[in-house]
Design an enzyme around this catalytic site. Sequence first.
Site, PDB file in Angstrom:
ATOM      1  N   GLY A  99       0.828  -0.793   0.008  1.00 45.51           N
ATOM      2  CA  GLY A  99      -0.068  -0.033  -0.011  1.00 45.51           C
ATOM      3  C   GLY A  99       0.945   1.185  -0.154  1.00 45.51           C
ATOM      4  N   ARG A 127      -7.745  -2.764  -1.578  1.00 42.49           N
ATOM      5  CA  ARG A 127      -7.729  -1.372  -0.670  1.00 42.49           C
ATOM      6  C   ARG A 127      -7.972  -0.250  -1.438  1.00 42.49           C
ATOM      7  NH1 ARG A 127      -1.930  -2.377   2.298  1.00 42.49           N
ATOM      8  NH2 ARG A 127      -2.958  -0.759   3.604  1.00 42.49           N
ATOM      9  N   SER A 172      -3.774   9.564   7.881  1.00 42.31           N
ATOM     10  CA  SER A 172      -2.823   8.692   7.076  1.00 42.31           C
ATOM     11  C   SER A 172      -1.581   9.173   6.810  1.00 42.31           C
ATOM     12  CB  SER A 172      -3.875   8.114   6.039  1.00 42.31           C
ATOM     13  OG  SER A 172      -2.889   7.358   4.856  1.00 42.31           O
ATOM     14  N   ASP A 325       0.307  -0.369  12.994  1.00 42.03           N
ATOM     15  CA  ASP A 325       0.769  -1.674  12.364  1.00 42.03           C
ATOM     16  C   ASP A 325       1.016  -2.672  13.558  1.00 42.03           C
ATOM     17  OD1 ASP A 325       0.510  -0.690   9.668  1.00 42.03           O
ATOM     18  OD2 ASP A 325       2.578  -0.311   9.794  1.00 42.03           O
ATOM     19  N   LYS A 352      -6.030  -2.341   6.076  1.00 38.31           N
ATOM     20  CA  LYS A 352      -4.789  -2.782   6.059  1.00 38.31           C
ATOM     21  C   LYS A 352      -4.491  -4.034   4.965  1.00 38.31           C
ATOM     22  CE  LYS A 352      -3.182   0.724   8.543  1.00 38.31           C
ATOM     23  NZ  LYS A 352      -2.525   1.608   7.732  1.00 38.31           N
ATOM     24  N   ARG A 356      -7.658  -6.270   9.414  1.00 43.24           N
ATOM     25  CA  ARG A 356      -6.634  -6.656  10.596  1.00 43.24           C
ATOM     26  C   ARG A 356      -7.597  -6.818  11.872  1.00 43.24           C
ATOM     27  NH1 ARG A 356      -0.930  -3.752   9.571  1.00 43.24           N
ATOM     28  NH2 ARG A 356      -0.393  -5.306   8.331  1.00 43.24           N
TER      29      ARG A 356
HETATM   30  C1  S3P Z   1       2.879   4.032   6.255  1.00 46.41           C
HETATM   31  C2  S3P Z   1       1.809   4.423   6.935  1.00 46.41           C
HETATM   32  C3  S3P Z   1       0.683   3.389   7.605  1.00 46.41           C
HETATM   33  C4  S3P Z   1       1.316   2.172   7.737  1.00 46.41           C
HETATM   34  C5  S3P Z   1       1.925   1.624   6.811  1.00 46.41           C
HETATM   35  C6  S3P Z   1       3.251   2.299   6.492  1.00 46.41           C
HETATM   36  C7  S3P Z   1       3.871   4.737   5.624  1.00 46.41           C
HETATM   37  O1  S3P Z   1      -0.492   3.496   6.715  1.00 46.41           O
HETATM   38  O2  S3P Z   1       0.143   1.413   8.148  1.00 46.41           O
HETATM   39  O3  S3P Z   1       2.599   0.288   7.015  1.00 46.41           O
HETATM   40  O4  S3P Z   1       4.968   4.297   5.477  1.00 46.41           O
HETATM   41  O5  S3P Z   1       3.462   5.816   5.427  1.00 46.41           O
HETATM   42  P1  S3P Z   1      -1.544   4.771   6.978  1.00 46.41           P
HETATM   43  O6  S3P Z   1      -0.682   6.065   6.784  1.00 46.41           O
HETATM   44  O7  S3P Z   1      -2.384   4.635   5.883  1.00 46.41           O
HETATM   45  O8  S3P Z   1      -2.193   4.595   8.325  1.00 46.41           O
END
Ligand code: S3P
Length: 453
Positions: A99, A127, A172, A325, A352, A356
Amino acid sequence: MHTDAVKPMRVKRAQTLLGEVAMPGDKSISHRALLLGALASGETVISGLLEAFDIMASAQALRELGATIERDGKNWRVIGRGTSGLRQPDKALDFGNSGTAVRLMMGVLAGHDLSARLIGDSSLSSRPMGRVLTPLMQMGLEITGENHDVLPLDLRGSNDLVPIQYELPVASAQVKSAIMFAALQAPGQTTIIEPKPTRDHSERMMRHFGASIGVEPFGPAGRKITVAGQAELQGCNVIVPGDPSSAAFVVAAALIVPGSDLIVRNVLINPTRTGFYETLIEMGGDIVFENKRDAAGEPVADIHVRHSPLSGVVVPPERAPSMIDEYPCLAVLAAYATGQTRMEGLEELRVKESDRLAATKAGLDAAGVRSRIEGDVLIVEGCGSGEVRGGGIVATNMDHRIAMAFLTLGLGSSQPMQVDDVSIIDTSFPGFLPMMEAFGVRYEEPDRQGGVS
Ligand code: S3P
């Protein structure tokens, strides 16, 4: 990419874990180092890059876009193409399970006058992407295909973006960072408001590459981030510290197994990422950050953890972004605690690598641990240290953290614990199983009849 055949695994109660271990590089910082290296002029040398499927997805996509990325001894070397200097790819960009890779890349692509098709595995393709596309479309990104919220997506960027002011509707860092990557390529100043602070690695690393990034407090707990556009990024040296989200499983193992005493070296302790450790200390975990230091703009420490009896706590919703996470791992520790643990504000866990919230509850059910979900709250009734039954089979649903969380639960349960696939662990933590085996943990591959081969 995750191409391995599905591989079930069973784990038995472990003997005392003693010694020290270093963590692989932080996943979030590794993605950002590659992306910024590709947008910079000149050479970027990255030490400690996480060599996991998710990061290799970012690297491969950037190569398709014309950046040079190669391993150079222990380091990785990126030859950038300058801001908005990437070229039209010849084929679809495949982001596998990641993601972060696909969402941050959308921000990069927004500022390029090129078309790209973005694809991923079945987990990633379910997602939501609209949360990133909405602000990027305000800046000038176009969707040229049929899908507007899920992969596969067909996008066309622009070399004529407009800066925006945007308040994040979800906490986020991926959405924030995607806008920031686009903003580096737009004229003028882009402003992002985050009512709840999220991980700030983009802010720190963009500055490290020479961008002008402002950060001010906003409202009771939030932040206002400003990005000066048409940035000229300069290639530089980046040090990637160890990943606190990976270290979580090792720390949890030491807390669960009686007599354990471990030092986990070189872990990122950026305050936007340490909610899990803060919570464990509140639960009574004997955890000390030793030898605190700075690594290219990020704080790092060695985590000293000793087995401890834990007590249930309430984890407030405002802490969620700093440990988003780590909830599956915390839920496993809550099973070993005395009393109830209540984790609030978990709605983001639904989107996620798997749902989760549901996957964690299903895993606890399989292990004989009582839990319930009330809206966005997960409540776990602790069994007490040494009192967890275990014995079930957990569905990982292509989710690396679910796999590692329930293998960790099995280190202290009276019956062996089984997960249906460990190949997915390489998404974020290659070497997790051999590392735990080096501490004496025994994993066994069950045969098709359910016995041990
Ligand atoms: C991340 C942000 C988080 C996290 C992902 C890594 C990042 O997601 O869950 O594993 O590197 O910016 P969200 O910002 O969508 O919550």
